[in-house]
Design a protein around this motif. Structure first.
Motif, PDB file in Angstrom:
ATOM      1  N   PRO A 179      -0.725  -9.409  13.155  1.00 40.03           N
ATOM      2  CA  PRO A 179      -0.957 -10.179  11.922  1.00 40.03           C
ATOM      3  C   PRO A 179      -1.467  -9.260  10.826  1.00 40.03           C
ATOM      4  N   THR A 180      -1.066  -9.530   9.604  1.00 42.29           N
ATOM      5  CA  THR A 180      -1.554  -8.755   8.470  1.00 42.29           C
ATOM      6  C   THR A 180      -2.083  -9.709   7.419  1.00 42.29           C
ATOM      7  N   GLN A 181      -2.789  -9.199   6.427  1.00 42.26           N
ATOM      8  CA  GLN A 181      -3.436 -10.056   5.446  1.00 42.26           C
ATOM      9  C   GLN A 181      -3.542  -9.334   4.118  1.00 42.26           C
ATOM     10  N   ASP A 182      -3.771 -10.093   3.055  1.00 36.51           N
ATOM     11  CA  ASP A 182      -3.931  -9.503   1.736  1.00 36.51           C
ATOM     12  C   ASP A 182      -5.047  -8.462   1.758  1.00 36.51           C
ATOM     13  N   GLY A 183      -4.787  -7.349   1.099  1.00 37.00           N
ATOM     14  CA  GLY A 183      -5.779  -6.272   1.052  1.00 37.00           C
ATOM     15  C   GLY A 183      -5.550  -5.194   2.076  1.00 37.00           C
ATOM     16  N   ASP A 184      -4.710  -5.463   3.088  1.00 40.36           N
ATOM     17  CA  ASP A 184      -4.399  -4.429   4.080  1.00 40.36           C
ATOM     18  C   ASP A 184      -3.652  -3.271   3.420  1.00 40.36           C
ATOM     19  N   ARG A 185      -3.947  -2.055   3.883  1.00 39.66           N
ATOM     20  CA  ARG A 185      -3.186  -0.882   3.467  1.00 39.66           C
ATOM     21  C   ARG A 185      -2.602  -0.250   4.723  1.00 39.66           C
ATOM     22  N   TRP A 186      -1.282  -0.198   4.795  1.00 38.99           N
ATOM     23  CA  TRP A 186      -0.606   0.401   5.941  1.00 38.99           C
ATOM     24  C   TRP A 186      -0.134   1.802   5.551  1.00 38.99           C
ATOM     25  N   LEU A 187      -0.477   2.772   6.385  1.00 39.60           N
ATOM     26  CA  LEU A 187      -0.093   4.161   6.146  1.00 39.60           C
ATOM     27  C   LEU A 187       0.813   4.640   7.265  1.00 39.60           C
ATOM     28  N   VAL A 235       4.268   7.334   3.671  1.00 39.06           N
ATOM     29  CA  VAL A 235       4.728   6.044   3.158  1.00 39.06           C
ATOM     30  C   VAL A 235       3.517   5.114   3.176  1.00 39.06           C
ATOM     31  N   LEU A 236       3.179   4.559   2.014  1.00 44.49           N
ATOM     32  CA  LEU A 236       2.000   3.705   1.912  1.00 44.49           C
ATOM     33  C   LEU A 236       2.435   2.300   1.483  1.00 44.49           C
ATOM     34  N   VAL A 237       1.893   1.289   2.177  1.00 42.15           N
ATOM     35  CA  VAL A 237       2.272  -0.103   1.930  1.00 42.15           C
ATOM     36  C   VAL A 237       1.012  -0.923   1.719  1.00 42.15           C
ATOM     37  N   ASP A 238       0.890  -1.540   0.543  1.00 37.32           N
ATOM     38  CA  ASP A 238      -0.224  -2.447   0.269  1.00 37.32           C
ATOM     39  C   ASP A 238       0.258  -3.890   0.395  1.00 37.32           C
ATOM     40  N   VAL A 239      -0.509  -4.698   1.114  1.00 36.34           N
ATOM     41  CA  VAL A 239      -0.177  -6.116   1.261  1.00 36.34           C
ATOM     42  C   VAL A 239      -0.901  -6.887   0.174  1.00 36.34           C
ATOM     43  N   GLY A 240      -0.144  -7.600  -0.703  1.00 45.36           N
ATOM     44  CA  GLY A 240      -0.769  -8.312  -1.810  1.00 45.36           C
ATOM     45  C   GLY A 240      -1.497  -7.332  -2.701  1.00 45.36           C
ATOM     46  N   GLY A 241      -2.739  -7.630  -3.012  1.00 44.33           N
ATOM     47  CA  GLY A 241      -3.569  -6.685  -3.747  1.00 44.33           C
ATOM     48  C   GLY A 241      -3.393  -6.761  -5.243  1.00 44.33           C
TER      49      GLY A 241
END
Length: 412
Positions: A179-187, A235-241
């Protein structure tokens, strides 16, 4: 549903290599890092093929389970394509690539992974490594034979145990759903970043909250400042934010951005397995050996290193103990050159040593029990000698005793 967030991808050759065997992809729902290996052009081709095959996954999926199944199928198809490519172009024999892929489906991250590229999650001020490295030294860490810190500097830290290669049509791939949520940063990154920039510095950079592109640039700069001996892909992915959502033309970086520009070298002789030395000096062919024999060689080498390390620690301990023993002996010898005057039950005594003890061990002994009794002394002299009188030598101690003798005894 199309992923709601923002992303960036960047790739650099590094400071040692002259060609980039990494590839990266940041799309609408799909994000990938692939780190190729296998000589000057083999790695370029392998990572480019992987990205080319996986881009078909950049679409909305009905469920995370469907996306996970699609990732596993795509990676198996990539392995088959690598095998077919080598069959038609034998000069590429031995090529392979790592793959760390992330597909966003609603409020879930679907992950497919093989090799030693990594996926991290930065959430609530904490950086967590989500994928496990498929390396020889990670097996040593998992078995408790070395610590994670030792693994970071182990000479075999880049030897891969699992990889998409041209020898295995059914690769063992890790896949799972989180599960992921707003504010997560995936690297997602190749080991050109994780092998140079430690997790603490990576976390501090992610914590700054800069947009993905600026954050990726900052991480790349740290890798370059650290020497960047290998290609670096981020590769950087921000969820929402707070940063604007960008959905448009996918970003492709590294060798996959120009696959037709790959120059294939002259054919190499010999054939080998896919237990690879993943990182060699720039432009040197990747080292290959039969898996079983090579693994045994690595294990035996690690045993020899462990024995040498134990012998080194033992030698150091012996040296420390000998030094400590010599120091204690020297200190004790010095104490036995000192004297003082004190008392026992009823007479004045010359003691050899000093007036201290180490635990139950006294550092003084009776040297001479004189014939001067305490009853013969004045009250002042008695109190003085009971608190002890230091002497600079045995002769000085004897002079002190003579001064304490009653006058008539001295004159007699």
């Amino acid at each position: 549903m199309v992923f709601q967030g923002s992303s960036a991808a960047i790739s650099h050759t590094g400071k040692v290599r002259s060609n980039n065997q990494d590839s990266g992809y940041a799309g609408s729902n799909l994000f990938v890092v692939a780190d190729g290996m296998g000589g000057h052009a083999g790695g370029d081709v392998a990572s480019s093929l992987a990205i080319g095959r996986l881009t078909e996954l950049d679409q909305p999926f009905r469920s995370p389970t469907e996306a996970e199944h699609a990732i596993r199928e795509a990676l198996a198809d990539t392995a088959t394509e690598l095998i077919d490519t080598v069959a038609s172009r034998p000069e590429l024999a031995g090529m392979g690539t790592t793959v760390s892929a992330l597909v966003m489906v609603d409020d879930y991250a679907v992950i497919g992974h093989i090799g030693d590229s990594r996926i991290y999650l930065y959430r609530d001020d904490t950086l967590t490594q989500i994928t496990a490295d498929h390396t020889f030294v990670q097996r040593l860490v998992d078995s408790g034979r070395i610590t994670p810190e030792e693994a970071r500097y182990h000479p075999r830290r880049s030897v891969l145990m699992r990889v998409l290669g041209d020898m295995d049509p059914d690769p063992e791939v890790d896949s799972f759903i989180m599960p992921t949520q707003d504010g997560d940063r995936w690297l997602l990154c190749s080991d050109g970043l994780s092998g140079v920039v430690d997790d603490d510095h990576t976390a501090k950079t992610l914590a700054l909250g800069m947009p993905p592109a600026r954050t990726a640039d900052a991480l790349l700069k740290q890798a370059l400042d650290g020497g960047a001996p290998d290609n670096v892909t981020v590769v950087l992915v921000d969820v929402g934010g707070q940063h604007p959502v960008f959905i448009g033309t996918p970003t492709i970086v590294g060798s996959a951005s120009n696959p037709r520009g790959v120059v294939v070298p002259a054919a190499r002789t010999g054939r080998a397995g896919w237990l690879h030395h993943a990182r060699q000096v720039a432009n040197e062919p990747t080292h290959f050996e039969p898996a079983a024999e090579f693994l045994e060689e690595l294990i035996e080498e690690d045993r020899r290193r462990a024995r040498r390390r134990r012998l080194g620690w033992l030698a150091a301990l012996i040296i420390v103990l000998v030094g400590l023993g010599l120091g204690l002996y020297g200190g004790y010898t010095w104490t036995q050159s000192r004297y003082y005057v004190g008392t026992d039950d009823d007479s004045v005594v010359i003691y050899r040593g000093i007036q201290q003890s180490i635990g139950p061990l006294s550092l003084s002994t009776v040297y001479e029990d004189t014939d001067v009794t305490l009853d013969e002394l004045s009250e002042f002299d008695r109190q003085t000698v009971e608190t002890t009188i230091s002497a600079s030598s045995l002769a000085d101690a004897q002079r002190i005793v003579d001064r304490l003798r009653p006058a008539e005894e001295v004159s007699g």
